[in-house]
Scaffold this active site. Structure first.
Site, PDB file in Angstrom:
ATOM      1  N   HIS A 484      40.177   5.587  43.801  1.00 17.24           N
ATOM      2  CA  HIS A 484      41.312   5.784  44.702  1.00 17.24           C
ATOM      3  C   HIS A 484      42.639   5.790  43.959  1.00 17.24           C
ATOM      4  CE1 HIS A 484      39.280   4.931  48.788  1.00 17.24           C
ATOM      5  NE2 HIS A 484      39.497   6.209  48.594  1.00 17.24           N
ATOM      6  N   GLU A 721      25.472  29.119  43.157  1.00 24.83           N
ATOM      7  CA  GLU A 721      25.554  27.944  42.273  1.00 24.83           C
ATOM      8  C   GLU A 721      24.348  27.853  41.360  1.00 24.83           C
ATOM      9  OE1 GLU A 721      27.273  24.221  44.506  1.00 24.83           O
ATOM     10  OE2 GLU A 721      25.774  25.220  45.741  1.00 24.83           O
ATOM     11  N   ASP A 745      28.261  23.859  39.480  1.00 21.08           N
ATOM     12  CA  ASP A 745      26.800  23.812  39.387  1.00 21.08           C
ATOM     13  C   ASP A 745      26.250  25.033  38.643  1.00 21.08           C
ATOM     14  OD1 ASP A 745      25.812  21.398  40.450  1.00 21.08           O
ATOM     15  OD2 ASP A 745      26.545  22.025  42.416  1.00 21.08           O
ATOM     16  N   CYS A 792      34.973  29.051  44.235  1.00 23.82           N
ATOM     17  CA  CYS A 792      35.495  27.768  44.742  1.00 23.82           C
ATOM     18  C   CYS A 792      35.171  26.622  43.788  1.00 23.82           C
ATOM     19  CB  CYS A 792      34.957  27.475  46.130  1.00 23.82           C
ATOM     20  SG  CYS A 792      33.172  27.210  46.142  1.00 23.82           S
TER      21      CYS A 792
HETATM   22  C1  PEP Z   1      30.383  23.889  42.550  1.00 21.41           C
HETATM   23  O1  PEP Z   1      29.239  23.542  42.245  1.00 21.41           O
HETATM   24  O2  PEP Z   1      31.108  24.590  41.824  1.00 21.41           O
HETATM   25  C2  PEP Z   1      30.952  23.467  43.835  1.00 21.41           C
HETATM   26  C3  PEP Z   1      32.089  23.943  44.272  1.00 21.41           C
HETATM   27  O3  PEP Z   1      30.266  22.502  44.514  1.00 21.41           O
HETATM   28  P1  PEP Z   1      30.350  20.932  44.147  1.00 21.41           P
HETATM   29  O4  PEP Z   1      31.316  20.765  43.022  1.00 21.41           O
HETATM   30  O5  PEP Z   1      30.785  20.237  45.393  1.00 21.41           O
HETATM   31  O6  PEP Z   1      28.930  20.638  43.769  1.00 21.41           O
HETATM   32 MG    MG Z   2      27.997  22.586  43.756  1.00 19.88          MG
END
Ligand code: PEP
Ligand code: MG
Length: 867
Positions: A484, A721, A745, A792
């Site tokens: 936090h 991913e 991922d 993302c």
């Molecule tokens: C990713 O794997 O890039 C992703 C956006 O998911 P997370 O980081 O939540 O696993």
């Molecule tokens: Mg991911």
């Protein structure tokens, strides 16, 4: 001093120090099993000599096969376990020499074993040696010596028989019986920690349980008996139970025994990482000797908790130490004092939670105060403290004990975000203790301007009490990037480095420092030219940021006018609001896990709908991409019926978990379908590997729409991913409305490098050409069907990568809110043709370093500011 003979009351035992060293409270042991008193109460000694002596007269009941631990039993049945160092079982006996035989009768002060202090200091995570009165031996500690140096033979603990000792003796419980065989999964067999975990798994179960191996039998509630069984990895053990909970007890033990958890041996449901590795650096640091002050020109490496650059002078912030006495002044008195102190803290936290101050920092602090309020009312914490008060302890001692035991349990969890909630618990500990002393809050220190604040660990309440305008950076010896404190620091835009190790505590007060939370180093006393250069960089950045922020509310376009939407990844309504102020044009990834973590059961439909609605409202009509629960892997959720997995990253995670738990999926989809206006939302599915998974979710979605009488459709997207999903993207776009690439991922699975692996972290680069080729394949497939493709994952938050991603065919970036102005500015400086040329070169590059060099070169002067 001699064992039973010098006792002061009938049956009492006086224990002498078995080692030369420094005696500390058991909580200081960097191992949750010891610190949490799962094996029993005691103290820990930091040895300064390598000889272990008998603390009293008795029988040398057990010497561990790996010689790192011994158990002594007195004539009256008290068992004393001495465990030299932490995690020393893995040394396989190296460095230890036994001086007495198992079964021998020994006298106080007799040498039991010797050990090579230097070897242990190099090879073990800590030398701290717990001296434990085992929980099942029927004795309690009435006096202990800690916080001081001891020599062999010095008084260490006085013990008295427990009044209820007789009741603690396991009696064969009548009732049904159960038998099951299980194979020992613990890498080093059943040694102290696995024994404690096995015994703990039977708590609250009414059954007499025995483990049988090679003709021997052990009471499963006795840690010493379990250790004495001598069970090794791979041994097949028979579990026999009788009593009302026999079946439950047998399956609980089988699950713990079978969990192949190397070194730690935690229950499968908990899936702890190696306990010592999970211990916060502060604790490990506590066991090492003081460092010499770093010299001018030294660099200390840490973990980036909040990106940025700071220059200033060292200012040490020390946590208020509140001394508490163990003995209380009567149960009624202590209970009243405890309730008053809690009420005072409660009122203060409530005020802070209700404050709607300006800036993301104030909002984050408010949300954290709300979380602290919940912790303060935690029924288990309160019950533990009240029991301890009822046993005659002072309110402060009872509260501290309850909090530290809970913190020790949290530290064993594999989810780093849960482990980092330990800070919050310790913060509350201090707040209540200060309130008990009548001191209220710790007075905020007077900070000189441009302070780089140094602390062992910083608590959220300490950070929010600081005058942020005077803080140039934060540097802590311990702590984690997702604690936090780190979240507040990032929200306040204060650069921060954590896990710098205890060397940072030796930095001299007032020394000039550069805190480079972009490279991850703290520069101590850098040369004047470096200080000037950093100050100039900061001034230029401030100026540029002001310009970029002013321009950030415009639509994002490349220099030649191609529209590239720049969205934000968010986890709360406050973050959504902050992202919009930074120019976010929507949310490209709402990680819904935030709603499911840190609780005992999943949120129901109404709670989920309300949370999603709040975020949709905060976005003011801008698109909201809600990802379905991504449980499993690095985000385990203990209450979900997850089977034990050897490799959770390759197990039941993401959409697999949702499809395996239809009610969970249905509830979440119904909640999303309840958000208004629905056209603002789209759904994103994590960890897809084939079209059938998308079709399965779509079928549920269609069924729910029919159930809810909704004619409106909602876009359903797929996260890329896994290499499988990138390679099969042409199949996926046939059944999905859009793609969103999760580079975190995708990179770990493509490069076969764990995303949480500290040593591989520098090589885990999403700009690796292999990852880029997969991104290109996915974008190409999406283009073939006219589908939108977003990124993302973390790569979208790297301005340096933005032109490259556009060149590969990406239409939308979803990034951390704070970098959005920079991303938009960067995109506005390049044309699509330039982006494509750069992408083609990057695809042909040999490695990620070459790709980074190409990107920097392509951006020319602009690259300097992008790092
Ligand atoms: C990713 O794997 O890039 C992703 C956006 O998911 P997370 O980081 O939540 O696993
Ligand atoms: Mg991911």
């Amino acid at each position: 001093m001699s064992g039973d003979t010098t006792a002061r009351e009938p049956g009492a035992i006086a224990l002498a120090a078995p080692l030369e060293g420094w005696s500390t409270p058991l909580e200081e042991a960097p191992d949750a099993v010891f610190a949490g008193r799962m094996l029993g109460d005691g103290v820990a000694i930091d040895p300064t000599a390598g000889t272990l002596h008998a603390p009293c007269d008795g029988e040398l009941m057990l010497i561990a096969p790996t010689r790192h631990a011994v158990t002594l039993r007195t004539a009256s049945g008290c068992q004393i376990l001495m465990h030299v160092g932490i995690d020393t079982v893995s040394l396989g006996g190296e460095g230890f020499t036994v001086a007495a035989a198992q079964g021998a009768r020994v006298r106080t002060g007799e040498v039991l074993l010797t050990f090579d202090l230097d070897l242990l200091a190099r090879r073990a995570p800590s030398l701290l040696t717990p001296v434990i009165i085992t929980a099942d031996s029927g004795f309690r500690i009435v006096r202990r010596v800690d916080g001081r140096e001891v020599k062999p033979g010095d008084p260490l603990m006085d013990l008295a028989p427990e009044a209820s000792a007789a009741a603690a003796v396991a009696v064969a419980a009548p009732g049904p019986g159960a038998v099951q065989r299980a194979t020992v999964g613990f890498e080093h067999g059943i040694h102290a920690r696995p024994a404690a975990l096995l015994a703990a798994s039977l708590r609250n179960l009414a059954a007499d349980v025995r483990l049988a191996l090679r003709g021997r039998e052990a009471n499963a509630r006795s840690t010493v008996a379990l250790m004495a069984l001598g069970a090794q990895h791979g041994d097949e053990i028979e579990i026999r139970a009788t009593g009302p909970d026999a079946a439950l007890a047998v399956s609980a033990l089988a699950a713990v025994l079978g969990a192949a958890a190397p070194r730690s041996g935690a229950p499968a449901a908990v899936r702890a990482p190696p306990v010592a590795a999970a211990a916060p650096p502060a604790m490990v640091a506590a066991a090492v000797s003081a460092h010499a002050a770093p010299a001018p020109g030294d660099e200390l490496a840490g973990v980036i908790a909040s990106r940025g650059l700071g220059v200033g002078r060292a200012f040490h912030l020390r946590r208020p130490e509140v001394a508490v006495s163990e003995a209380g002044a009567g149960v009624a008195h202590e209970t009243a004092a405890f309730d008053r102190a809690r009420a005072a803290v409660h009122a203060r936290l409530e005020r802070r939670a209700a404050e709607t101050g300006e800036g993301a920092g104030a909002r984050a602090a408010g949300e954290i105060a709300a979380a602290h309020l919940e912790l303060l009312e935690d029924p288990e914490l309160l019950a533990a403290a009240r029991v301890s008060i009822a046993q005659g302890r002072s309110a402060g001692f009872a509260w501290r004990g309850a909090v530290r035991a809970a913190a020790a349990t949290l530290r064993t969890l594999s989810d780093p975000r849960l482990r980092e909630r330990v800070d919050d618990l310790l913060d509350l500990e201090t707040q209540v203790l200060l309130a008990l002393t009548g001191a209220g809050t710790a007075a905020a220190p007077e900070l000189p301007a441009n302070s780089i604040v140094i602390a062992r660990e910083l608590l959220p309440s300490q950070l929010v009490a600081l005058d942020a305008a005077r803080v140039a950076g934060l540097a802590t010896a311990a702590g984690g990037a997702t604690s936090h404190v780190s979240i507040i620091a990032a929200a306040m835009e204060i650069p921060a480095l954590v896990a710098l190790g205890s060397a940072v505590l030796a930095v001299r007060e007032g020394v000039e420092l550069v805190l480079d939370a972009e490279r991850g180093v703290l520069e101590v006393g850098p040369p004047p030219a470096r200080l000037t250069a950093v100050r100039a960089t900061l001034a230029a950045r401030r100026e540029r940021l002001a310009t970029e922020r002013a321009a950030a509310q415009r639509e994002s376009r490349t220099a030649d006018g191609m529209r590239i939407e720049v969205f934000a990844n968010v986890g709360s309504a406050a973050e959504a609001e902050a992202a919009v102020r930074n120019g976010a044009e929507g949310c490209g990834l709402l990680r819904t896990e935030f709603l499911f973590l840190e609780r005992d059961s999943p949120p129901d439909e109404a709670e989920q709908r309300a949370a999603y609605q709040k975020i949709a409202d905060a976005l003011g009509g801008r698109p909201l991409t809600i990802r379905t629960l991504d449980a499993g892997g690095d985000k385990p959720i203990a209450y979900l019926p997850q089977p034990p997995e050897e490799n959770p990253a390759l197990g039941l995670r993401g959409v697999r978990t949702s499809l395996a738990n239809p009610p969970l999926l249905r509830t979440q989809l119904r909640a999303i379908l309840g958000v208004r206006p629905l056209e603002q939302c789209r759904i994103l599915l994590p960890m897809i590997t084939e079209a059938a998974e998308v079709q399965a979710v779509r079928a549920v979605l269609d069924e729910l729409r029919a159930e809810l009488g909704l004619r409106q459709t909602i876009e359903l997207g797929v996260m890329i991913e896994t290499p499988a999903s990138a390679v099969l993207a042409d199949r996926l776009v046939a059944v999905a409305d859009f793609l969103s690439i999760g580079t975190n991922d995708l990179t770990q699975y493509t490069l076969a490098m764990d995303r949480g692996h500290p040593q591989l972290a520098p090589r885990l680069d999403a700009l690796h050409p292999a990852v880029l080729r997969l991104i290109e394949a996915a974008a190409h497939a999406a283009a073939g069907r006219g589908r939108m493709v977003a990124v993302c994952g973390g790569l979208a938050s790297e301005p340096l990568a933005a032109p490259l991603l556009v060149g590969l065919g990406v239409h939308e970036l979803s990034a951390v809110g704070a970098v959005i102005p920079q991303l938009k500015a960067c995109l506005s400086r390049v044309t699509v043709a330039e982006c494509r040329a750069l992408a083609q070169q990057a695809l042909a590059a040999p490695d990620s370093a070459a790709v980074r060099a190409l990107a920097r070169r392509a951006l020319g002067e602009g690259a300097e500011v992008l790092r």
